[in-house]
Design an enzyme around this catalytic site. Structure first.
Site, short mmCIF file in Angstrom:
data_model
loop_
_atom_site.label_atom_id
_atom_site.label_comp_id
_atom_site.label_asym_id
_atom_site.label_seq_id
_atom_site.Cartn_x
_atom_site.Cartn_y
_atom_site.Cartn_z
N ASN A 65 0.85 -1.19 0.00
CA ASN A 65 0.00 0.00 0.00
C ASN A 65 0.88 1.24 0.00
O ASN A 65 2.10 1.14 -0.04
CB ASN A 65 -0.96 -0.02 1.20
CG ASN A 65 -0.19 -0.09 2.51
OD1 ASN A 65 0.58 0.80 2.83
ND2 ASN A 65 -0.38 -1.18 3.24
N ASP A 81 -4.20 -6.73 5.14
CA ASP A 81 -5.10 -7.70 5.78
C ASP A 81 -5.01 -9.07 5.11
O ASP A 81 -5.30 -10.07 5.72
CB ASP A 81 -6.55 -7.19 5.69
CG ASP A 81 -6.79 -6.05 6.67
OD1 ASP A 81 -6.30 -6.16 7.81
OD2 ASP A 81 -7.40 -5.04 6.28
N LYS A 135 9.48 -16.65 -11.10
CA LYS A 135 8.67 -15.53 -11.56
C LYS A 135 7.47 -16.05 -12.36
O LYS A 135 7.65 -16.89 -13.26
CB LYS A 135 9.55 -14.62 -12.43
CG LYS A 135 8.86 -13.38 -12.87
CD LYS A 135 9.78 -12.52 -13.70
CE LYS A 135 8.98 -11.43 -14.37
NZ LYS A 135 9.69 -10.81 -15.46
N PHE A 179 -4.60 3.04 14.80
CA PHE A 179 -4.93 4.03 13.78
C PHE A 179 -6.05 3.44 12.93
O PHE A 179 -6.18 2.22 12.82
CB PHE A 179 -3.73 4.32 12.87
CG PHE A 179 -2.85 5.42 13.37
CD1 PHE A 179 -1.97 5.20 14.41
CD2 PHE A 179 -2.89 6.69 12.80
CE1 PHE A 179 -1.15 6.21 14.87
CE2 PHE A 179 -2.09 7.71 13.26
CZ PHE A 179 -1.21 7.47 14.30
N LYS A 235 -13.76 -0.47 15.49
CA LYS A 235 -12.46 -1.17 15.51
C LYS A 235 -11.84 -1.08 16.90
O LYS A 235 -11.29 -2.05 17.42
CB LYS A 235 -11.50 -0.53 14.51
CG LYS A 235 -11.61 -1.11 13.12
CD LYS A 235 -10.59 -0.48 12.18
CE LYS A 235 -10.99 -0.82 10.75
NZ LYS A 235 -10.30 -0.07 9.74
N LYS A 250 -11.13 -4.39 19.25
CA LYS A 250 -9.73 -4.87 19.35
C LYS A 250 -9.03 -4.44 20.63
O LYS A 250 -7.82 -4.56 20.74
CB LYS A 250 -8.96 -4.41 18.12
CG LYS A 250 -9.58 -5.00 16.85
CD LYS A 250 -8.87 -4.63 15.60
CE LYS A 250 -9.67 -5.16 14.41
NZ LYS A 250 -8.99 -5.04 13.16
O1 PMT Z 1 2.90 6.05 6.64
P1 PMT Z 1 2.26 7.34 6.18
O2 PMT Z 1 2.43 7.59 4.71
O3 PMT Z 1 2.71 8.51 7.02
O4 PMT Z 1 0.70 7.21 6.43
C1 PMT Z 1 0.21 7.07 7.73
C2 PMT Z 1 -0.97 6.11 7.81
C3 PMT Z 1 -2.10 6.67 6.99
C4 PMT Z 1 -0.56 4.74 7.27
C5 PMT Z 1 -1.36 5.98 9.31
O5 PMT Z 1 -1.71 7.24 9.79
C6 PMT Z 1 -2.52 5.02 9.49
O6 PMT Z 1 -3.67 5.39 9.44
N1 PMT Z 1 -2.22 3.71 9.73
C7 PMT Z 1 -3.21 2.65 9.85
C8 PMT Z 1 -3.78 2.33 8.51
C9 PMT Z 1 -4.59 1.07 8.57
O7 PMT Z 1 -4.05 0.04 8.26
O8 PMT Z 1 -5.77 1.17 9.08
P2 PMT Z 1 -6.75 -0.10 9.27
O9 PMT Z 1 -8.06 0.51 9.51
O10 PMT Z 1 -6.61 -1.07 8.14
O11 PMT Z 1 -6.19 -0.83 10.58
C10 PMT Z 1 -6.62 -0.49 11.89
C11 PMT Z 1 -5.52 -0.76 12.89
O12 PMT Z 1 -5.23 -2.17 12.92
C12 PMT Z 1 -4.20 -0.07 12.58
O13 PMT Z 1 -3.64 0.39 13.80
C13 PMT Z 1 -3.35 -1.18 11.95
O14 PMT Z 1 -1.93 -0.98 12.24
C14 PMT Z 1 -3.88 -2.42 12.67
N2 PMT Z 1 -3.80 -3.66 11.90
C15 PMT Z 1 -4.45 -3.78 10.71
C16 PMT Z 1 -4.43 -4.99 10.04
C17 PMT Z 1 -3.71 -6.06 10.60
N3 PMT Z 1 -3.66 -7.24 9.96
N4 PMT Z 1 -3.07 -5.93 11.75
C18 PMT Z 1 -3.10 -4.73 12.41
O15 PMT Z 1 -2.49 -4.61 13.49
#
Ligand code: PMT
Length: 402
Positions: free
Chosen positions: A207, A276, A286, A320, A334, A338
């Site tokens: 991403n 995810d 390849k 986040f 979320k 969690k």
């Molecule tokens: O890196 P930058 O370019 O500065 O951008 C920052 C950011 C936008 C990446 C950051 O601010 C941000 O929002 N990060 C979380 C993005 C995200 O993955 O959101 P989510 O809604 O998919 O996940 C929710 C939370 O679960 C997040 O804290 C993520 O780290 C966590 N997660 C998600 C999936 C997973 N399999 N395991 C996790 O721990």
């Protein structure tokens, strides 16, 4: 970073003295007031006039001024909030470690009560000499701060450790020494950047995360005195100085490293954009192009934050959320599902927020239902705002005895 801070810059007689001119500019650019003190030898490498023009202040070189004994060192001690000695020569390090005060700079070091940061720069053999190493150790034990020199080509024609550290690093350390250490005692685990989920040796799913938000959090936490472990996906940013950086590629690797460091952490902040899903199969070779479409089957990656939430005990857990619609509702759901203490929601639709930008615009949603909307800010400022909430939570828990 240094707005209004009063810094005394001590310049010794080494070839890196010319870099002190750039350091003066940077300190001033960051908002500091700078008074420069030079040794007599330093004035043979760079003229006091250079520093006078850059700092906008008279440069001090002598304990004895035009009117005789000026007591400049006492005035500087009253003035300084921080002293930086850059470059610090073997001679100055030795004098300070042995209590010799025979010129204005060494007398000032002895008189100051504020933090003093030595930035040694010298020939590599000199730096490695047991005498210099002993003296540096003595300085550290006495409460002085020492920045390790950088390795590389030296002006004397050899290669090794002895270069003045990068100016940006000196400024970062200066900011740390001038900041309240209000997170001292916390061990903060930050995740940052994207993950890569490969499906053959040359291709992967990922991403747009640049790591900027997570790296800003790590830098801000370290500046405020926390011990910081940064588990980062692949990004192009250098890890902040003084932070333990653990580089990973995939979500599964990130999961492993987070779990490895969880036990010793008191706060976990998950700014990483974790994939995810990953390709169910990773081809050894390849994948060849064919006429038809390529169908990739994806399987779920571990949900790292959900697992941390189950095992967190009394740790503070911050997540986040990145959403394109129903930001607050989705982020709050979320957070609750969690086990987070609060969640930082950034809106994909906001200008200047989220991936890649140097700025972010976030809403902080607390577990008690309160929501705070922050304006568009630099990611470092957002990081400090998040850490302020961590500090407040810690204070509340201490007060409640939990
Ligand atoms: O890196 P930058 O370019 O500065 O951008 C920052 C950011 C936008 C990446 C950051 O601010 C941000 O929002 N990060 C979380 C993005 C995200 O993955 O959101 P989510 O809604 O998919 O996940 C929710 C939370 O679960 C997040 O804290 C993520 O780290 C966590 N997660 C998600 C999936 C997973 N399999 N395991 C996790 O721990």
């Amino acid at each position: 970073m240094l707005r209004g801070k009063r810094v005394v810059l001590g310049v010794c007689g080494g070839i890196a003295a010319y870099k002190a001119a750039e350091l003066t500019r940077e300190l001033i650019r960051e908002g500091a007031e700078v008074r420069v003190v030079m040794t007599q030898n330093a004035t043979r490498f760079v003229t006091p006039l250079t520093f006078q023009v850059l700092s906008g202040r008279r440069v001090l070189t002598d304990t004895f001024g035009d009117d005789g004994y000026d007591m400049n060192h006492i005035a500087l001690a009253d003035y300084a909030e921080l002293m930086i000695i850059a470059p610090a020569t073997a001679n100055m390090v030795g004098k300070a470690a042995s209590g010799i005060a025979d010129d204005l700079l060494s007398t000032t070091v002895m008189t100051l009560r504020c933090p003093v940061l030595f930035c040694p720069a010298m020939n590599a053999a000199m730096y490695e000499s047991p005498i210099v190493q002993d003296n540096l150790e003595k300085l550290r034990r006495a409460g002085f701060h020492v920045l390790e020199p950088a390795a590389g080509d030296l002006a004397c024609g050899v290669s090794g450790k002895g270069r003045l550290p990068e100016i940006s690093l000196i400024v970062t350390e200066a900011a740390r020494l001038l900041s309240p250490q209000d997170l001292a005692g916390e061990r903060i685990l930050v995740t940052a950047g994207p993950t890569r989920e490969p499906f053959d040796p040359v291709r992967f799913i990922t991403n747009y995360s640049s790591g900027k938000m997570g790296y800003a959090l790590a830098a801000a936490a370290r500046r405020r005195g926390a011990e910081v472990v940064l588990v980062s996906g692949p990004v192009t940013l250098p890890p902040p100085y003084g932070v333990e950086a653990v580089m990973v590629e995939s979500a599964r690797e990130m999961f492993e490293k987070v779990m490895e460091h969880l036990e010793r952490s008191t706060v976990i902040i998950k700014a990483a954009a974790v994939a995810d899903y990953r390709p169910a199969v990773r081809s050894r070779g390849k994948i060849k192009k064919t006429k038809g479409p390529l169908i990739l089957e994806l399987e779920r990656n571990p949900d790292i934050i959900a697992e941390v939430g189950k095992r967190k005990g009394d740790r503070i857990l911050v997540g986040f959320a990145m959403e394109s619609e129903n930001l607050v509702e989705n982020a709050a759901a979320k957070m609750k599902a969690k086990g987070m203490d609060f969640i930082v929601a950034n809106d994909l639709n906001e200008e200047g927020a989220g991936f890649q930008h140097d700025t972010n615009k976030v809403r902080i949603i607390m577990n008690d239902g309160s929501i705070e909307s922050l304006p568009l800010m630099d990611k470092l400022e957002v990081a400090h705002a998040i850490l302020d909430r961590v500090k407040k939570l810690r204070r509340e828990r201490k007060r409640d005895g939990s």
